[in-house]
Design a protein around this motif. Structure first.
Motif, short mmCIF file in Angstrom:
data_model
loop_
_atom_site.label_atom_id
_atom_site.label_comp_id
_atom_site.label_asym_id
_atom_site.label_seq_id
_atom_site.Cartn_x
_atom_site.Cartn_y
_atom_site.Cartn_z
N SER A 1 41.61 43.04 46.18
CA SER A 1 42.47 43.06 46.16
C SER A 1 41.58 43.97 45.14
CB SER A 1 43.63 43.58 45.83
OG SER A 1 43.30 42.94 44.16
N ASN A 2 42.03 45.54 44.48
CA ASN A 2 40.82 46.23 43.50
C ASN A 2 41.43 45.70 41.81
OD1 ASN A 2 39.61 47.31 45.46
ND2 ASN A 2 39.97 49.17 45.30
N GLU A 3 42.21 44.69 42.03
CA GLU A 3 42.66 44.11 40.85
C GLU A 3 42.30 42.84 40.51
OE1 GLU A 3 46.65 44.89 40.55
OE2 GLU A 3 46.88 46.38 42.34
N VAL A 4 41.68 42.37 40.64
CA VAL A 4 40.62 41.24 40.33
C VAL A 4 40.78 40.31 38.98
CG1 VAL A 4 38.66 39.09 40.51
CG2 VAL A 4 38.84 41.31 42.58
N LYS A 5 41.39 39.28 38.46
CA LYS A 5 41.21 38.69 37.65
C LYS A 5 40.76 37.63 36.98
CE LYS A 5 46.25 39.88 37.21
NZ LYS A 5 47.19 39.62 37.14
#
Length: 140
Positions: A52-56
């Motif tokens: 995703s473009n929500e990498v933590k």
């Protein structure tokens, strides 16, 4: 022995100068995959850090050589499947990706190396069944 230690330290410090930053490009929430809440919960917990473009990113993601490995995994993960841009895929591509999820969720994903550092990402048998039922696809 001292010389080896100094050389190792110099190499390690030099590696820090090579950028390997993971970017989270902005994306339209309307393009994100739509799934039932229990499936989204699994995806966000076990898949989104590579797909995703929500990498933590963890603290060690900015320290080489770990940064190189993590960036490579994220780049490859997003290349294969990006849940943040799901609606940009054609119906044929979505079908292929769902088939891929059906196949890989049983044994290959999430990666063992990821699960070893993120214990909560490991899928239970019930979660695997839920994911496979959700895809609604045969393996071939």
């Amino acid at each position: 022995m001292k010389k080896t230690l100094y050389i190792t330290l110099i190499v390690f410090l030099s590696l820090q100068l090579i950028p390997a930053k993971i970017n989270n490009p902005s994306s339209d929430k309307n393009l994100e995959i739509k799934a039932p809440q229990e499936v989204m919960s699994i995806l966000k917990r076990s898949c989104y850090d590579c797909h995703s473009n929500e990498v933590k990113t963890p603290w060690y993601a900015s320290i080489a050589p770990a940064s190189f490995f993590i960036k490579n995994h994220v780049d490859l993960g997003r290349k294969w499947l990006n849940f943040s841009t799901w609606e940009n895929y054609s119906e044929k591509d979505k079908d292929k990706k769902l088939q891929g999820i059906f196949r890989t969720v049983y044994a290959a994903m999430p990666l063992a190396s990821y699960v070893s550092l993120h214990k909560d990402a490991k899928l239970t048998k019930d979660e695997i069944k839920l994911m496979r039922d959700w895809t609604g696809k045969a393996p071939f």
